[in-house]
Design a protein around this motif. Structure first.
Motif, PDB file in Angstrom:
ATOM      1  N   PRO A  28      -3.050 -60.862 -68.477  1.00 27.92           N
ATOM      2  CA  PRO A  28      -2.332 -60.812 -69.757  1.00 27.92           C
ATOM      3  C   PRO A  28      -0.944 -60.195 -69.710  1.00 27.92           C
ATOM      4  CG  PRO A  28      -4.643 -60.366 -70.138  1.00 27.92           C
ATOM      5  CD  PRO A  28      -4.469 -60.452 -68.647  1.00 27.92           C
ATOM      6  N   ILE A  29      -0.651 -59.312 -68.753  1.00 25.65           N
ATOM      7  CA  ILE A  29       0.706 -58.747 -68.711  1.00 25.65           C
ATOM      8  C   ILE A  29       1.735 -59.793 -68.284  1.00 25.65           C
ATOM      9  CG2 ILE A  29      -0.072 -56.380 -68.300  1.00 25.65           C
ATOM     10  CD1 ILE A  29       0.938 -56.750 -65.360  1.00 25.65           C
ATOM     11  N   THR A  30       1.269 -60.914 -67.730  1.00 22.72           N
ATOM     12  CA  THR A  30       2.196 -61.974 -67.309  1.00 22.72           C
ATOM     13  C   THR A  30       2.400 -63.031 -68.391  1.00 22.72           C
ATOM     14  OG1 THR A  30       0.536 -63.513 -66.385  1.00 22.72           O
ATOM     15  CG2 THR A  30       1.274 -61.698 -64.965  1.00 22.72           C
ATOM     16  N   PHE A  31       1.592 -62.985 -69.454  1.00 23.19           N
ATOM     17  CA  PHE A  31       1.654 -64.039 -70.462  1.00 23.19           C
ATOM     18  C   PHE A  31       3.010 -64.029 -71.174  1.00 23.19           C
ATOM     19  CE2 PHE A  31      -3.255 -63.986 -71.321  1.00 23.19           C
ATOM     20  CZ  PHE A  31      -3.471 -64.406 -70.011  1.00 23.19           C
ATOM     21  N   LYS A  32       3.485 -65.204 -71.521  1.00 23.29           N
ATOM     22  CA  LYS A  32       4.786 -65.328 -72.196  1.00 23.29           C
ATOM     23  C   LYS A  32       4.776 -64.668 -73.571  1.00 23.29           C
ATOM     24  CE  LYS A  32       5.941 -69.529 -69.680  1.00 23.29           C
ATOM     25  NZ  LYS A  32       6.093 -71.003 -69.735  1.00 23.29           N
ATOM     26  N   ASN A  33       3.593 -64.583 -74.197  1.00 24.80           N
ATOM     27  CA  ASN A  33       3.509 -63.977 -75.529  1.00 24.80           C
ATOM     28  C   ASN A  33       3.058 -62.518 -75.480  1.00 24.80           C
ATOM     29  OD1 ASN A  33       0.880 -64.416 -74.761  1.00 24.80           O
ATOM     30  ND2 ASN A  33       0.211 -65.318 -76.695  1.00 24.80           N
ATOM     31  N   ALA A  34       3.087 -61.907 -74.297  1.00 21.01           N
ATOM     32  CA  ALA A  34       2.696 -60.497 -74.165  1.00 21.01           C
ATOM     33  C   ALA A  34       3.791 -59.620 -74.770  1.00 21.01           C
ATOM     34  CB  ALA A  34       2.472 -60.146 -72.697  1.00 21.01           C
ATOM     35  N   LYS A  35       3.480 -58.955 -75.882  1.00 16.69           N
ATOM     36  CA  LYS A  35       4.509 -58.249 -76.643  1.00 16.69           C
ATOM     37  C   LYS A  35       4.917 -56.916 -76.026  1.00 16.69           C
ATOM     38  CE  LYS A  35       3.076 -60.320 -81.030  1.00 16.69           C
ATOM     39  NZ  LYS A  35       2.548 -60.066 -82.393  1.00 16.69           N
ATOM     40  N   ASN A  36       3.956 -56.174 -75.507  1.00 14.94           N
ATOM     41  CA  ASN A  36       4.246 -54.820 -75.044  1.00 14.94           C
ATOM     42  C   ASN A  36       4.137 -54.646 -73.536  1.00 14.94           C
ATOM     43  OD1 ASN A  36       4.508 -53.928 -77.745  1.00 14.94           O
ATOM     44  ND2 ASN A  36       2.288 -53.671 -77.903  1.00 14.94           N
ATOM     45  N   ALA A  37       4.089 -55.741 -72.804  1.00 13.77           N
ATOM     46  CA  ALA A  37       3.791 -55.646 -71.373  1.00 13.77           C
ATOM     47  C   ALA A  37       4.758 -54.723 -70.631  1.00 13.77           C
ATOM     48  CB  ALA A  37       3.786 -57.029 -70.735  1.00 13.77           C
ATOM     49  N   ASP A  38       6.045 -54.935 -70.804  1.00  9.38           N
ATOM     50  CA  ASP A  38       7.017 -54.119 -70.069  1.00  9.38           C
ATOM     51  C   ASP A  38       6.893 -52.650 -70.456  1.00  9.38           C
ATOM     52  OD1 ASP A  38       7.787 -56.624 -69.248  1.00  9.38           O
ATOM     53  OD2 ASP A  38       9.927 -56.287 -69.557  1.00  9.38           O
ATOM     54  N   THR A  39       6.690 -52.386 -71.745  1.00  9.29           N
ATOM     55  CA  THR A  39       6.594 -51.005 -72.237  1.00  9.29           C
ATOM     56  C   THR A  39       5.406 -50.280 -71.624  1.00  9.29           C
ATOM     57  OG1 THR A  39       7.619 -51.630 -74.330  1.00  9.29           O
ATOM     58  CG2 THR A  39       6.385 -49.568 -74.299  1.00  9.29           C
ATOM     59  N   VAL A  40       4.236 -50.933 -71.616  1.00  9.07           N
ATOM     60  CA  VAL A  40       3.044 -50.253 -71.102  1.00  9.07           C
ATOM     61  C   VAL A  40       3.094 -50.106 -69.580  1.00  9.07           C
ATOM     62  CG1 VAL A  40       1.607 -50.907 -73.067  1.00  9.07           C
ATOM     63  CG2 VAL A  40       1.631 -52.370 -71.045  1.00  9.07           C
ATOM     64  N   ILE A  41       3.673 -51.079 -68.903  1.00  9.49           N
ATOM     65  CA  ILE A  41       3.813 -50.962 -67.448  1.00  9.49           C
ATOM     66  C   ILE A  41       4.692 -49.768 -67.095  1.00  9.49           C
ATOM     67  CG2 ILE A  41       4.772 -52.057 -65.375  1.00  9.49           C
ATOM     68  CD1 ILE A  41       3.911 -54.776 -66.651  1.00  9.49           C
ATOM     69  N   LYS A  42       5.777 -49.614 -67.826  1.00  6.95           N
ATOM     70  CA  LYS A  42       6.685 -48.479 -67.580  1.00  6.95           C
ATOM     71  C   LYS A  42       6.001 -47.145 -67.857  1.00  6.95           C
ATOM     72  CE  LYS A  42      10.932 -51.051 -68.567  1.00  6.95           C
ATOM     73  NZ  LYS A  42      12.006 -51.286 -69.574  1.00  6.95           N
ATOM     74  N   GLU A  43       5.047 -47.126 -68.787  1.00  6.69           N
ATOM     75  CA  GLU A  43       4.380 -45.891 -69.190  1.00  6.69           C
ATOM     76  C   GLU A  43       3.454 -45.345 -68.101  1.00  6.69           C
ATOM     77  OE1 GLU A  43       3.580 -42.716 -71.655  1.00  6.69           O
ATOM     78  OE2 GLU A  43       5.027 -44.322 -72.037  1.00  6.69           O
ATOM     79  N   VAL A  44       2.916 -46.225 -67.257  1.00 11.35           N
ATOM     80  CA  VAL A  44       1.902 -45.803 -66.281  1.00 11.35           C
ATOM     81  C   VAL A  44       2.570 -45.486 -64.939  1.00 11.35           C
ATOM     82  CG1 VAL A  44      -0.273 -46.395 -65.163  1.00 11.35           C
ATOM     83  CG2 VAL A  44       0.253 -47.347 -67.416  1.00 11.35           C
ATOM     84  N   PRO A  45       2.418 -44.263 -64.454  1.00  9.50           N
ATOM     85  CA  PRO A  45       3.000 -43.932 -63.145  1.00  9.50           C
ATOM     86  C   PRO A  45       2.316 -44.721 -62.034  1.00  9.50           C
ATOM     87  CG  PRO A  45       1.636 -42.125 -63.936  1.00  9.50           C
ATOM     88  CD  PRO A  45       1.721 -43.107 -65.059  1.00  9.50           C
ATOM     89  N   MET A  46       3.029 -44.935 -60.957  1.00  8.39           N
ATOM     90  CA  MET A  46       2.499 -45.784 -59.889  1.00  8.39           C
ATOM     91  C   MET A  46       1.243 -45.218 -59.247  1.00  8.39           C
ATOM     92  SD  MET A  46       3.767 -48.722 -59.560  1.00  8.39           S
ATOM     93  CE  MET A  46       2.862 -49.093 -58.064  1.00  8.39           C
ATOM     94  N   ALA A  90       0.806 -58.239 -59.557  1.00 10.86           N
ATOM     95  CA  ALA A  90       1.635 -57.329 -58.761  1.00 10.86           C
ATOM     96  C   ALA A  90       3.117 -57.664 -58.905  1.00 10.86           C
ATOM     97  CB  ALA A  90       1.215 -57.390 -57.295  1.00 10.86           C
ATOM     98  N   GLU A  91       3.440 -58.949 -58.928  1.00 10.91           N
ATOM     99  CA  GLU A  91       4.836 -59.367 -59.071  1.00 10.91           C
ATOM    100  C   GLU A  91       5.424 -58.909 -60.405  1.00 10.91           C
ATOM    101  OE1 GLU A  91       4.744 -63.576 -58.525  1.00 10.91           O
ATOM    102  OE2 GLU A  91       4.755 -63.456 -56.332  1.00 10.91           O
ATOM    103  N   LYS A  92       4.629 -58.996 -61.476  1.00  8.86           N
ATOM    104  CA  LYS A  92       5.101 -58.562 -62.785  1.00  8.86           C
ATOM    105  C   LYS A  92       5.381 -57.066 -62.788  1.00  8.86           C
ATOM    106  CE  LYS A  92       5.816 -58.488 -67.277  1.00  8.86           C
ATOM    107  NZ  LYS A  92       6.993 -59.080 -67.919  1.00  8.86           N
ATOM    108  N   ILE A  93       4.479 -56.280 -62.228  1.00 12.41           N
ATOM    109  CA  ILE A  93       4.674 -54.830 -62.162  1.00 12.41           C
ATOM    110  C   ILE A  93       5.899 -54.503 -61.309  1.00 12.41           C
ATOM    111  CG2 ILE A  93       3.671 -52.665 -61.327  1.00 12.41           C
ATOM    112  CD1 ILE A  93       0.903 -53.913 -62.017  1.00 12.41           C
TER     113      ILE A  93
END
Length: 259
Positions: free
Chosen positions: A181-199, A230-233
């Motif tokens: 779902p983080i790769t979906f074109k309609n994913a609204k918060n994907a970038d925000t939540v990915i940035k929130e989680v430390p590696m 992985a590519e999206k992250i």
């Protein structure tokens, strides 16, 4: 040049959709670079099949439990059976367990009881948990904060893209696993939540055969597609895919106590 290796932290090769292709697909997946993956149970039969696959393939590990969508006829003896099968050396967590009000909120009390009971089982067996939560964020966090102490913590699998949930989960010591779902074109918060989680707290998964990532939505998903997650992250965090693959591999081995 060393090939990139991935750890798919949540898949369902015990699903009937794989019945006719299971063994070949598992072997193809390994040779494609997914060199470890978790097969997740959701009821007793699927948990037993997950263990069978884990015993057959050295690079597969199992989790066992009863999901919130499979508790309707649960009996006390079912919990005892989970305890028995979870003692297998290839079982690395209790799961997937949790709350799901999307499909059925009328049995929310029973879902909560099953969730708490299985966390208690995980505590007694010194195992982490793998959480499924859908449309039940408030109750899920309330249980983890106020109803029972989850000793070994665990993973929010296919974590909803809800920033408040992720902040609370991280504070509680849990890992966050991202899927298609983080790769979906309609994913609204994907970038925000990915940035929130430390590696050091991110895992990647497919939840196959479900939730195929872009550009393969609508097709049968398998662990080879974890590379798209992985590519999206990597894109959002401005890292190489190798860095994401290596760190999520390390994280999965750590939380699941795999040598």
């Amino acid at each position: 040049m060393k090939r990139v290796e991935f750890f798919d932290s949540h898949s369902h090769y015990n699903d009937e959709k794989f019945d006719s292709i299971r063994d070949k697909l598992i072997e193809d997946t390994y040779f494609a670079g997914v060199t470890k993956f978790i097969c997740a149970g959701y009821d007793i039969p699927s948990s037993k099949l997950a263990i069978e696959l884990a015993e057959k393939y050295s690079y597969i590990y199992a989790i066992c439990g009863i999901s919130p969508n499979d508790i309707e006829d649960i009996q006390d003896e079912d919990y005892n059976e989970i305890i028995d099968i979870a003692r297998n050396k290839k079982v690395v967590a209790i799961g997937e367990i949790g709350l799901d009000y999307y499909w059925n909120k009328e049995n929310s009390k029973k879902q909560k009881q099953a969730f708490i009971k299985q966390i208690d089982i995980a505590n007694n067996l010194n195992l982490p948990i793998v959480i499924h939560t859908r449309d039940a964020i408030i109750d899920t966090i309330d249980i983890l904060k106020n109803k029972i102490n989850c000793i070994n913590k665990g993973v929010f699998h296919c974590c909803p893209q809800n920033i408040e949930l992720i902040k609370e989960a991280l504070k509680l010591g849990f890992y966050i696993s991202f899927a298609g779902p983080i790769t979906f074109k309609n994913a609204k918060n994907a970038d925000t939540v990915i940035k929130e989680v430390p590696m050091d707290r991110i895992l990647i998964e497919t939840d196959s055969p479900y939730l195929s990532p872009e550009p393969l939505r609508g097709t049968l998903n398998d662990s080879r597609n974890v590379k798209y997650v992985a590519e999206k992250i990597a894109k959002v965090k401005e890292l190489s895919i190798e860095e994401v693959a290596n760190k999520t591999y390390e994280n999965a081995k750590k939380i699941f106590k795999i040598e």
